[in-house]
Scaffold this motif. Structure first.
Motif, PDB file in Angstrom:
ATOM      1  N   ARG A  72       1.110  -0.913  -0.344  1.00  0.00           N
ATOM      2  CA  ARG A  72      -0.115  -0.127  -0.158  1.00  0.00           C
ATOM      3  C   ARG A  72       1.212   0.724   0.061  1.00  0.00           C
ATOM      4  N   PRO A  73       0.475   2.578  -1.345  1.00  0.00           N
ATOM      5  CA  PRO A  73       2.025   3.298  -1.414  1.00  0.00           C
ATOM      6  C   PRO A  73       1.422   3.584   0.236  1.00  0.00           C
ATOM      7  N   LYS A  74       3.261   4.021   0.491  1.00  0.00           N
ATOM      8  CA  LYS A  74       3.065   5.126   2.070  1.00  0.00           C
ATOM      9  C   LYS A  74       2.858   4.462   3.367  1.00  0.00           C
ATOM     10  N   GLN A  75       2.487   3.590   2.668  1.00  0.00           N
ATOM     11  CA  GLN A  75       1.608   2.509   4.571  1.00  0.00           C
ATOM     12  C   GLN A  75       2.555   1.633   4.209  1.00  0.00           C
TER      13      GLN A  75
END
Length: 473
Positions: A72-75
């Motif tokens: 998950r992008p940036k997660q």
């Protein structure tokens, strides 16, 4: 955040990244890692395990490719939900020639980015000639001139079974392997084996040649739509099919790698009825450029519902019409009762060559060489397109011999292919492989860029011309 704690075996021959991969897979299957759990970052885990960050990246990359985890992008990385199907599949004690409606006529085509081609420049001619001489001089003529075992020579079937187990995780022995003259012939055998009442679900879009063969011999075929994970399960259930023809490790032409959750759903579909089967076409799994090859569907099937198929066409040459299928035990006994009267459709000399080629390690060396050749071409294309990535997306580039291009600037595939054709460049589109032209697909506006058959100098020239016509200001 989940805790990853295990001891790395520094004396093991298994790479460390695979030890991490195996541990996380086992934790997911056991339920210790639950859907939605967040994994440590690659930096955190590398520090915790005292390994390089690249090692953790490789483990996470393989898990992500197979659908065990998602990024998950940036997660970060999270566990995917596959638990509904784990008990049925992982018990506690378990270990073609495409259509080419192009504006350019054949005489005007200078650069053909055909997704079905391979690079024949590196075919091992010298080894082939030497091995054939060895066969002719060392084998008795009676041995080569007799028809042989209808299933194929035992030596070749043993070599294939060993190779498939080592490289693809296929669980079988030589008795389950049937050798035949390519996928077309084997599909005809399967049609007779499964009976005329069987209904075949084929992925749409998909491998058009298989659809044509099955339809031509009178089999009932039903095109089933695709989504981002592979064959659409709701549509499959409603299709009335009893056999599903799929390419889970690298779908043609979309390039989709079927994630583990969809694989388990598909196996559960087959397991619901005793007469349901999955045909797993593993046509080019040898060529993967990031991580290891995706494990076969057959290798995780515990109920005997997967028929595994492969050929040597992509790995060696299309002219070598040698294919093989691995039958589950229930179908093997039926095959011997009903179809053992068929003679082998592959010459004894060709079978002997392949046996020696595999046993002597020459097949593996050839694959390693071709993997490097194709990776160089693939890397060149990706680098060439890099300045224009704001205009398009590229997918399916980590496996196989083609990639997909999807333009975001409003131009249609018809416009783009027409522009290319004016410059003598032949391209293909996913919609060419649709079994049902009345239905639309999310992949219809994707262009297929095959790169294997073009020599490097032609690839560079053709790609330069293509970029000029598409992106020249």
């Amino acid at each position: 955040m989940s805790v990853i704690t295990f001891n790395i075996d520094t004396h093991s021959k298994e790479p460390i990244y695979m030890q991490i991969y195996d541990y996380i897979c086992a934790e997911i299957r056991s339920g210790n890692l639950r859907p939605g759990d967040r994994l440590p970052s690659t930096r955190q885990l590398s520090v915790h395990l005292q390994v390089s960050r690249n090692t953790v990246d490789m483990a996470y990359g393989q898990l992500n490719a197979e659908g065990y985890i998602e990024s998950r992008p940036k997660q970060g990385y999270y566990i995917c939900d596959i638990t509904n199907h784990i008990p049925a599949i992982f018990p506690s004690d378990a270990p073609a020639i495409p259509p080419s409606p192009r504006p350019a006529s054949p005489s005007s085509v200078c650069f053909d980015f055909n997704p079905n081609g391979i690079d024949l420049e590196y075919f091992p001619y010298n080894i082939w000639k030497k091995t054939m001489k060895d066969i002719l001089y060392n084998d008795s003529q009676d041995n080569l001139l007799l028809p042989g075992d209808p299933q194929g020579d035992l030596g070749l079937r043993q070599a294939i079974a060993g190779y498939l187990h080592q490289s693809r995780g296929v669980r079988c022995d030589a008795s389950q392997v049937i050798v035949g003259a390519g996928t077309d012939f084997l599909l005809i055998l399967l049609y007779q084996l499964l009976g005329a009442k069987a209904v075949y679900a084929v992925e749409n879009p998909g491998y058009f040649q298989a659809y044509q063969v099955l339809s031509h011999i009178g089999a009932s075929t039903v095109p089933v739509s695709m989504d981002g994970s592979g064959i659409h399960m709701d549509d499959l259930y409603h299709s009335g099919a009893s056999v599903a023809y799929v390419m889970p490790s690298h779908h043609f032409p979309t390039g989709i790698v079927m994630p583990i959750k969809r694989r388990l759903e598909l196996l559960a579909w087959a397991g619901n009825c005793p007469d349901r089967y999955i045909i797993e076409d593993d046509y080019d799994s040898e060529f993967r450029y990031k991580g290891r090859p995706i494990p076969s569907l057959q290798g995780i099937d515990t109920s005997g519902h997967v028929i595994y198929m492969g050929t040597f066409s992509k790995a060696l040459t299309p002219a070598m019409r040698v294919g093989y299928m691995v039958l589950p035990p229930s179908l093997l006994s039926r095959y011997r009762q009903q179809l053992s009267f068929y003679s082998s459709s592959v010459s004894r000399s060709e079978q002997k060559f392949l046996t020696l080629f595999i046993r002597r390690g020459q097949f593996e060396r050839h694959l390693n060489r071709m993997r490097n050749v194709y990776k160089e071409k693939r890397d060149y294309i990706l680098k060439a397109f890099q300045p224009y990535r704001q205009f398009l997306t590229i997918s399916g580039e980590n496996s196989g011999l083609h990639m997909l291009l999807h333009f975001k600037d409003g131009r249609t595939t018809t416009q783009l292919l027409s522009q290319a054709a004016e410059q003598g460049i032949r391209l293909y589109q996913v919609s060419d492989y649709s079994m049902d032209t009345r239905s639309s697909s999310a992949f219809d506006d994707h262009i297929i860029l095959g790169y294997a058959a073009l020599p490097m100098d032609q690839l560079e020239t053709g790609l330069s011309r293509l970029l000029d016509v598409w992106f020249a200001s």
